[in-house]
Design a protein around this motif. Sequence first.
Motif, PDB file in Angstrom:
ATOM      1  N   GLY A  19       0.795  -1.217   0.000  1.00 19.83           N
ATOM      2  CA  GLY A  19       0.000   0.000   0.000  1.00 19.83           C
ATOM      3  C   GLY A  19       0.823   1.259   0.000  1.00 19.83           C
ATOM      4  N   GLU A  20       2.170   1.161   0.043  1.00 24.38           N
ATOM      5  CA  GLU A  20       3.000   2.357   0.097  1.00 24.38           C
ATOM      6  C   GLU A  20       4.022   2.388  -1.029  1.00 24.38           C
ATOM      7  OE1 GLU A  20       4.780   2.498   3.901  1.00 24.38           O
ATOM      8  OE2 GLU A  20       2.924   2.945   4.942  1.00 24.38           O
ATOM      9  N   THR A  21       3.914   1.466  -1.967  1.00 23.56           N
ATOM     10  CA  THR A  21       4.906   1.391  -3.034  1.00 23.56           C
ATOM     11  C   THR A  21       4.974   2.676  -3.824  1.00 23.56           C
ATOM     12  OG1 THR A  21       4.463  -0.968  -3.200  1.00 23.56           O
ATOM     13  CG2 THR A  21       5.626   0.062  -5.049  1.00 23.56           C
ATOM     14  N   LYS A  22       3.820   3.266  -4.129  1.00 22.39           N
ATOM     15  CA  LYS A  22       3.796   4.489  -4.930  1.00 22.39           C
ATOM     16  C   LYS A  22       4.508   5.627  -4.221  1.00 22.39           C
ATOM     17  CE  LYS A  22       0.623   7.720  -7.175  1.00 22.39           C
ATOM     18  NZ  LYS A  22      -0.778   8.067  -7.444  1.00 22.39           N
ATOM     19  N   GLU A  23       4.379   5.655  -2.886  1.00 21.14           N
ATOM     20  CA  GLU A  23       5.014   6.735  -2.136  1.00 21.14           C
ATOM     21  C   GLU A  23       6.512   6.550  -2.037  1.00 21.14           C
ATOM     22  OE1 GLU A  23       3.117   6.593   1.585  1.00 21.14           O
ATOM     23  OE2 GLU A  23       1.204   7.360   0.880  1.00 21.14           O
ATOM     24  N   LEU A  24       6.967   5.295  -2.038  1.00 20.41           N
ATOM     25  CA  LEU A  24       8.379   5.057  -1.789  1.00 20.41           C
ATOM     26  C   LEU A  24       9.213   5.010  -3.053  1.00 20.41           C
ATOM     27  CD1 LEU A  24       8.150   2.360   1.008  1.00 20.41           C
ATOM     28  CD2 LEU A  24       8.765   4.737   1.254  1.00 20.41           C
ATOM     29  N   LEU A  25       8.656   4.591  -4.149  1.00 15.30           N
ATOM     30  CA  LEU A  25       9.440   4.497  -5.370  1.00 15.30           C
ATOM     31  C   LEU A  25       9.784   5.872  -5.897  1.00 15.30           C
ATOM     32  CD1 LEU A  25       7.724   1.567  -7.274  1.00 15.30           C
ATOM     33  CD2 LEU A  25       9.924   1.547  -6.111  1.00 15.30           C
ATOM     34  N   VAL A  26      11.010   6.049  -6.339  1.00 11.66           N
ATOM     35  CA  VAL A  26      11.480   7.325  -6.844  1.00 11.66           C
ATOM     36  C   VAL A  26      11.499   7.290  -8.362  1.00 11.66           C
ATOM     37  CG1 VAL A  26      13.415   8.926  -6.855  1.00 11.66           C
ATOM     38  CG2 VAL A  26      12.882   7.639  -4.802  1.00 11.66           C
ATOM     39  N   GLU A  27      11.026   8.351  -8.984  1.00 11.35           N
ATOM     40  CA  GLU A  27      11.009   8.410 -10.431  1.00 11.35           C
ATOM     41  C   GLU A  27      12.427   8.411 -10.964  1.00 11.35           C
ATOM     42  OE1 GLU A  27       8.792  11.728 -11.673  1.00 11.35           O
ATOM     43  OE2 GLU A  27       6.939  11.108 -10.688  1.00 11.35           O
ATOM     44  N   GLU A  28      12.608   7.730 -12.057  1.00 10.77           N
ATOM     45  CA  GLU A  28      13.938   7.628 -12.644  1.00 10.77           C
ATOM     46  C   GLU A  28      14.432   9.011 -13.071  1.00 10.77           C
ATOM     47  OE1 GLU A  28      16.152   5.160 -16.226  1.00 10.77           O
ATOM     48  OE2 GLU A  28      14.012   4.942 -15.844  1.00 10.77           O
ATOM     49  N   GLY A  29      15.665   9.321 -12.714  1.00 15.27           N
ATOM     50  CA  GLY A  29      16.250  10.595 -13.103  1.00 15.27           C
ATOM     51  C   GLY A  29      15.958  11.732 -12.162  1.00 15.27           C
ATOM     52  N   ASP A  30      15.226  11.463 -11.071  1.00 14.30           N
ATOM     53  CA  ASP A  30      14.886  12.537 -10.129  1.00 14.30           C
ATOM     54  C   ASP A  30      16.020  12.681  -9.119  1.00 14.30           C
ATOM     55  OD1 ASP A  30      13.714  14.434  -8.646  1.00 14.30           O
ATOM     56  OD2 ASP A  30      12.025  13.236  -7.944  1.00 14.30           O
ATOM     57  N   ASP A  31      17.099  13.324  -9.550  1.00 17.37           N
ATOM     58  CA  ASP A  31      18.293  13.428  -8.712  1.00 17.37           C
ATOM     59  C   ASP A  31      18.151  14.462  -7.608  1.00 17.37           C
ATOM     60  OD1 ASP A  31      19.520  11.521 -10.265  1.00 17.37           O
ATOM     61  OD2 ASP A  31      20.374  12.996 -11.650  1.00 17.37           O
ATOM     62  N   GLU A  32      17.183  15.370  -7.736  1.00 19.18           N
ATOM     63  CA  GLU A  32      17.046  16.440  -6.752  1.00 19.18           C
ATOM     64  C   GLU A  32      16.162  16.045  -5.580  1.00 19.18           C
ATOM     65  OE1 GLU A  32      18.632  19.732  -7.041  1.00 19.18           O
ATOM     66  OE2 GLU A  32      19.736  18.225  -8.152  1.00 19.18           O
ATOM     67  N   ARG A  33      15.579  14.872  -5.648  1.00 18.64           N
ATOM     68  CA  ARG A  33      14.656  14.457  -4.594  1.00 18.64           C
ATOM     69  C   ARG A  33      15.390  14.342  -3.264  1.00 18.64           C
ATOM     70  NH1 ARG A  33       9.532  12.331  -5.506  1.00 18.64           N
ATOM     71  NH2 ARG A  33       8.595  11.283  -3.728  1.00 18.64           N
ATOM     72  N   TYR A  34      14.835  14.977  -2.243  1.00 20.19           N
ATOM     73  CA  TYR A  34      15.378  15.017  -0.887  1.00 20.19           C
ATOM     74  C   TYR A  34      16.657  15.840  -0.765  1.00 20.19           C
ATOM     75  CZ  TYR A  34      12.392  10.904  -1.013  1.00 20.19           C
ATOM     76  OH  TYR A  34      11.360  10.058  -1.232  1.00 20.19           O
ATOM     77  N   ARG A  35      17.210  16.314  -1.867  1.00 19.51           N
ATOM     78  CA  ARG A  35      18.445  17.109  -1.819  1.00 19.51           C
ATOM     79  C   ARG A  35      18.154  18.605  -1.826  1.00 19.51           C
ATOM     80  NH1 ARG A  35      22.543  13.597  -2.481  1.00 19.51           N
ATOM     81  NH2 ARG A  35      22.262  11.772  -3.818  1.00 19.51           N
ATOM     82  N   CYS A  36      17.060  18.989  -2.435  1.00 19.01           N
ATOM     83  CA  CYS A  36      16.762  20.402  -2.645  1.00 19.01           C
ATOM     84  C   CYS A  36      15.284  20.632  -2.377  1.00 19.01           C
ATOM     85  CB  CYS A  36      17.137  20.798  -4.077  1.00 19.01           C
ATOM     86  SG  CYS A  36      16.646  22.461  -4.554  1.00 19.01           S
ATOM     87  N   ALA A  37      14.964  21.739  -1.707  1.00 20.73           N
ATOM     88  CA  ALA A  37      13.563  22.065  -1.432  1.00 20.73           C
ATOM     89  C   ALA A  37      12.883  22.585  -2.690  1.00 20.73           C
ATOM     90  CB  ALA A  37      13.473  23.096  -0.312  1.00 20.73           C
ATOM     91  N   ARG A  38      11.574  22.816  -2.576  1.00 20.19           N
ATOM     92  CA  ARG A  38      10.789  23.324  -3.696  1.00 20.19           C
ATOM     93  C   ARG A  38      10.046  24.571  -3.256  1.00 20.19           C
ATOM     94  NH1 ARG A  38       8.150  17.693  -2.978  1.00 20.19           N
ATOM     95  NH2 ARG A  38       8.264  18.680  -0.941  1.00 20.19           N
ATOM     96  N   ASN A  39       9.791  25.457  -4.172  1.00 21.73           N
ATOM     97  CA  ASN A  39       9.012  26.646  -3.848  1.00 21.73           C
ATOM     98  C   ASN A  39       7.633  26.227  -3.347  1.00 21.73           C
ATOM     99  OD1 ASN A  39      11.041  28.411  -4.575  1.00 21.73           O
ATOM    100  ND2 ASN A  39      10.333  28.628  -6.666  1.00 21.73           N
ATOM    101  N   GLY A  40       7.264  26.739  -2.200  1.00 25.16           N
ATOM    102  CA  GLY A  40       5.979  26.387  -1.610  1.00 25.16           C
ATOM    103  C   GLY A  40       6.080  25.364  -0.504  1.00 25.16           C
ATOM    104  N   ASP A  41       7.259  24.739  -0.328  1.00 30.69           N
ATOM    105  CA  ASP A  41       7.421  23.757   0.745  1.00 30.69           C
ATOM    106  C   ASP A  41       7.142  24.356   2.109  1.00 30.69           C
ATOM    107  OD1 ASP A  41       7.962  21.241  -0.250  1.00 30.69           O
ATOM    108  OD2 ASP A  41      10.047  21.692  -0.684  1.00 30.69           O
ATOM    109  N   HIS A  42       7.533  25.620   2.297  1.00 26.26           N
ATOM    110  CA  HIS A  42       7.402  26.243   3.615  1.00 26.26           C
ATOM    111  C   HIS A  42       5.973  26.670   3.920  1.00 26.26           C
ATOM    112  CE1 HIS A  42       7.578  29.454   0.762  1.00 26.26           C
ATOM    113  NE2 HIS A  42       7.482  30.405   1.666  1.00 26.26           N
TER     114      HIS A  42
END
Length: 913
Positions: free
Chosen positions: A485-508
């Motif tokens: 039930g959590e596979t979609k949340e845990l799998l990372v899209e291929e090529g998404d190198d910025e995931r968890y490394r850099c914030a996004r506008n609107g995160d705050h």
Amino acid sequence: MNYIVRTYGWMNPYLKGLHNTIDGWRENRDEGGWKLTPKQLQEKLARQLEDTMLGRRESDDRLEKGLDLKPTTTQEPDLVAPVDRLKQDVKALTELTATIEPPKVDYRGGANLTAWYCPGDASGSGFGTALVMKERGILYESGMWTKEYAEESSNFREAENLVIRLEKEVREGDMQGREVFLFTDNLVFESTYYKGYSQSRKLSDIALRLHKLQREGNLILHVVHIAGTRMKEWGVDGLSRGDLLDGMMAGKDPLSFIPLNKGANERSNGDVKRWISQWWNVWPTPLTEMTPQMWFELRDVEGPRLWMPAPAAMEVVMEVFNEDRIAHPRNPHVFVILRLMTHLWRKNLGKDADLMFTVESNVNFWGPSQHEPLIFAIVLPFSYTPDYSGPWLARSTPETSEYAAELNAGFKSKRRPHLDSVLKLDRTVRDMWEHPEERGRVVLREFLTWARKFPPCQVVYCGECYREQEGDPYPRRQDLEGEEGETKELLVEEGDDERYRCARNGDHLMGVPFSCDLCHFRNLNHRNPDLSNAKDLRTLGAIRRASLDALWAREPGTVRGNLNRLRADHRDAMTLFSMEDQLPRFGSPVLEDTVGMGEALFYLAASLRKGKYTSNVQYETTRITSSWLTNLDGASGRYSSTEEGTNYFGRGGASSRNRTWLSRFKRGMRLRMGEVRYQNEPFTSDMALALHELITEEWSVEIEDSKKEKLESLMCYVLIGLGAGLRGEEVPLTAWNGLSAFWEETENDPDPYVMITLRGRFKAETGDRWHCLPIADINNSGIPYRTWIRRLLRRRVGENGGNKWLLRGGQGARAKISDYDAMFCSYMNTLRSLRPGLFSAGTMMEMFSLRRSMRRGAILATTGKVEDSVVLLINRWRKKEQAKGTTASLNMHQTYSTVRVMYPTMKAYSKAI
């Protein structure tokens, strides 16, 4: 072009049209490419809203899908249309670059290293200019305007007067290669010269003529605005009216009227410095006045700096100030400069100043004889320092804007306010209207006191700039295997190198408190970090990591959709309705860790430990940290239960806010770390038979009784775990007295079986609990369960003492997995070399273990062969244990009698193996 204009400064004003063209497509620009004021931008958005109201339904749908809803004009176009200013600038640049050879430019005046002053003034009917030269005295001209010139604007006449005189001198050749100062009391002319442009076409043409003169005469040219009162005192104003009896025209020294070489304190005989000391004394360290001798030795100067240089030296001062601020960011600066030659410093200083205000020449320490006002600039420390705990950049904050407005209003004029306004104020405030220096002193003391507190950090949030520190050591994996039930949340899209490394506008803006790293550090330590301290730097890196984890608990589409909707709703509401801005101010004035950052750092520290199968421990291991935090919090009397069952350790205590933030952090940390699962290799029935043959051979020839017992124990451990589908830690719960009690009955049964009796005292129970699991003697693989259990049981029955455990470890205690695991793995490796056919090509030998290998083998053997109801019966004892004492404990015989009727069905499990 940038490098060219650094050499030919007279080209610089004519690059503005290019800039306006390049940026003219942006939403905050008008048709000419100029930036819109906030009010103009609001009106423009209102017009756009009226045009798009009919398409509102489509916009709502796009927002719900998380799509970006920006006007199409904000997308970068491939081509841009030239603005009107560009056409004018191209024409000007064409004229300025029309020479065959590149013009010569001197960095310093070459003609005797002397400068010429050229003041000029024009009235409605006449004009006058003077050329002040040290070697030749004063050459003045005055005359009357023709009717054509008299009808022009005063701005035009002022500019034309000086340019005509300059053209004449350049044409005659006497001014070639000199540094020339043009003095005017017309602010529009000064502005037009440095901008190269005016709304008046004629003024723009005059500015171009002046720049061409600068090129042709190889001049270092300064256009300096001075006060009209100074122009009168100097005697220049009288030239335009035919009056030759004032100022320099009366024989006074012309250079004494325009002291560009004197600073504010020197001109006021120390009054300015004395007034500054009256409000700076709230700062913990005194100001040091920067004399010219100290400018190039600032490395030896400690503490706050007070700059009161001469206007002519400001170009050099700005250079050394910029270097000093980089080298010593912890020092505050106070500037006091006459409003003269502002083209050298005002724009750049305004970018650095946290507070900037003007003092008119109408106060006690700066009287009317000074003519031009003073400009004060306060630059707060740029970085950490023990004596300063305010924000890095206070400029543009609401508080600073209010202080600046108050100071500018107080020093602007000594005229009394309207009587009705005065009567509403108390006596002290009314007196301050009469004495602006008193008013200013109070306001500045308040500002400095405010600046030294811990206000919310005012640094602008930018998602792309908020990145993990270089060399971030915290584990981040992409080969994740999510839970059901959590596979979609845990799998990372291929090529998404910025995931968890850099914030996004609107995160705050996603519902949990957001603070910068500096504020978190202060909340945890009640001090500023020391950038030379490796531990402090490591702490800042961990704070950044924890904040990013909390932000990444929400998916990009959710964040983007929330931000787009906020922008659209806020824009529409503020355009349609009259109300103050409803957006809240970020940050908390409380100097405490109110979000749980302290606990988050404990989790991050735990995640750096070495893992068993991976380089670092996995997330489930770090979660154990919460147990001791909860226990310690309760033991200290600070226990506070939460709806999640988690209590947060830290000075701030538990609250709904920190529960939310910490919950987000834990989720983000789990998503970043992932779950790398290595399952034990299955121990199959074929392996069990092969192991039986191998150990039987050894057992039959072994002489030492202790070694025989060890072999018997290992085989019982393996076979009981396989036949009953037990986990490795459950097998040692087998009690030999239970086996012995039912041995004959079960052996003589028409369908013989071995009754495995598990005995143990579990959490929240006051007595022992028994569980009985049958293992059939006759099974699909022919595994001899009874043979090995009988051998070990005979040994136990003959013993004296009260030890009832069948499997034992060191000193006779109940066995643990570690007592036999290494022995089991050794035999499995031996089997691999003797019987390689039992193992598939991808088998990982290091993943065999008594912990789960037998249970996995049992599951593989029974899947599809045994009904689910049978499996549930076998696992029924484990569910009862989860009740933790809520069911009354029964003795061994009561347990056996209670479930005896189910044994025929339960034996189907071991028969299938």
